[in-house]
Scaffold this active site. Sequence first.
Site, PDB file in Angstrom:
ATOM      1  N   PHE A 111       0.857  -1.180   0.000  1.00 47.67           N
ATOM      2  CA  PHE A 111       0.000   0.000   0.000  1.00 47.67           C
ATOM      3  C   PHE A 111       0.892   1.228   0.000  1.00 47.67           C
ATOM      4  CE2 PHE A 111      -2.430   3.533   1.612  1.00 47.67           C
ATOM      5  CZ  PHE A 111      -3.608   3.420   0.892  1.00 47.67           C
ATOM      6  N   ASP A 129       9.568   2.941   1.509  1.00 46.39           N
ATOM      7  CA  ASP A 129       8.396   3.743   1.843  1.00 46.39           C
ATOM      8  C   ASP A 129       8.189   3.663   3.351  1.00 46.39           C
ATOM      9  OD1 ASP A 129       5.912   4.816   2.350  1.00 46.39           O
ATOM     10  OD2 ASP A 129       4.897   3.826   0.691  1.00 46.39           O
ATOM     11  N   LYS A 147       3.148  11.610   6.792  1.00 46.33           N
ATOM     12  CA  LYS A 147       2.358  11.450   8.015  1.00 46.33           C
ATOM     13  C   LYS A 147       2.934  12.231   9.195  1.00 46.33           C
ATOM     14  CE  LYS A 147       0.209   7.031   6.745  1.00 46.33           C
ATOM     15  NZ  LYS A 147      -1.112   7.572   6.440  1.00 46.33           N
TER      16      LYS A 147
END
Length: 413
Positions: A144, A230, A259
Amino acid sequence: MMSTISSQDAIALEEKYGAHNYHPLPVVLAKGSGVHVWDPEGKRYFDFLSAYSAVNQGHCHPRIIQALTEQAQQLTLTSRAFYSVKLGECEKFIAEFFGYERVLMMNSGAEAVETAIKLARRWGYVKKNIPDQQATIIVASENFHGRTTGIISFSSDPDSTRNFGPYMPGYITIPYNNLQALEEHLSNPAICAFLVEPIQGEAGIKIPDEGYLKKAYELCRKHQVLFIADEVQTGIARTGKLLACNYEDVRPDVLILGKALSGGVLPVSAVLADDEVMLTIKPGEHGSTFGGNPLACAVAIEALSVVRDEKLAANAQLMGDKFRTALSELKARYPQTISAVRGRGLLNAVEILPQEDGRTAWDLCVALKDMGLLAKPTHGHIIRFAPPLVITDEQMAQSLQIIERTLETYTTS
């Protein structure tokens, strides 16, 4: 009252006027502080999702809010048509904080992933001499990395891909945690990069075998392929170290952050690399109006400073160990409900078995919500538990009591 609008009215407005692209837990949030959030009626909850790890520093951390407020009164946006007093300062801070030569700032995590992809392709053509239009990136199944049309082109999640094609070519998907499959494809001279999550978050906190990341990195070096990590969700102290890659002393060629880079205050993301990779992109070839804006820069510097000054990585390690120990004990007590507990630091997953009456992990999350703790299921049977890294020993004990009491009721009802 915490708000002038009720929970019922807030939900009704979203249902009527918003796109139905999410399926939220039936709770409305009006206020947040530290590890807690409150609904409009004033009920307090422990937040064990942390906005998918964006709020590592806790809700509305006073230092970050102060940095936001002070900068908002000076200058918020210039675009990159001009220099600003904050961007260079922030780039230097982030580069030195993580040990890289260059930083390219964007907004969302998905934008940062797209940036890394473009960097890898450009590097492949300019530095590795891959023939035009042939640069290929290896990715892992069940990944994801976002939901743009480019990123979903290499997703194996049907919810992300169904009826959104045609898909972009240029990717090879291999099983996660499979070095043999990686090595078999790395010999292809058109491969420019391997893009991977050190821990697969959305897939259910899947942790690879020890040594996987290190060996994958070494294989990439051997075949002149960029190793792209990532760490949008796993980075910035979430797993008990500053980066999840630090567990195996891997320094990615390209590092993706997002984030918690802003402490959940506003969208900030970044791609880090050294000159050989970053300087392959020239003026006018990539950018963002809001990327690296002064407000984001001030917030990012303070958000990372909080992580460092409050030793949040160490606290994540300590509290995570306590959480998994307690949940493993509950697993032994409730084997008909809990089938697995795993995680690293304060990024944890608990697999929930379906009950004879049809209840699933969703129902357990609703029960936890009713008891004052918020978490969210993924893939139907996995609950992700990821509280803010500022959680104290006392707060963790209170949270575990809520989970224990909820399980007692859930298994006997």
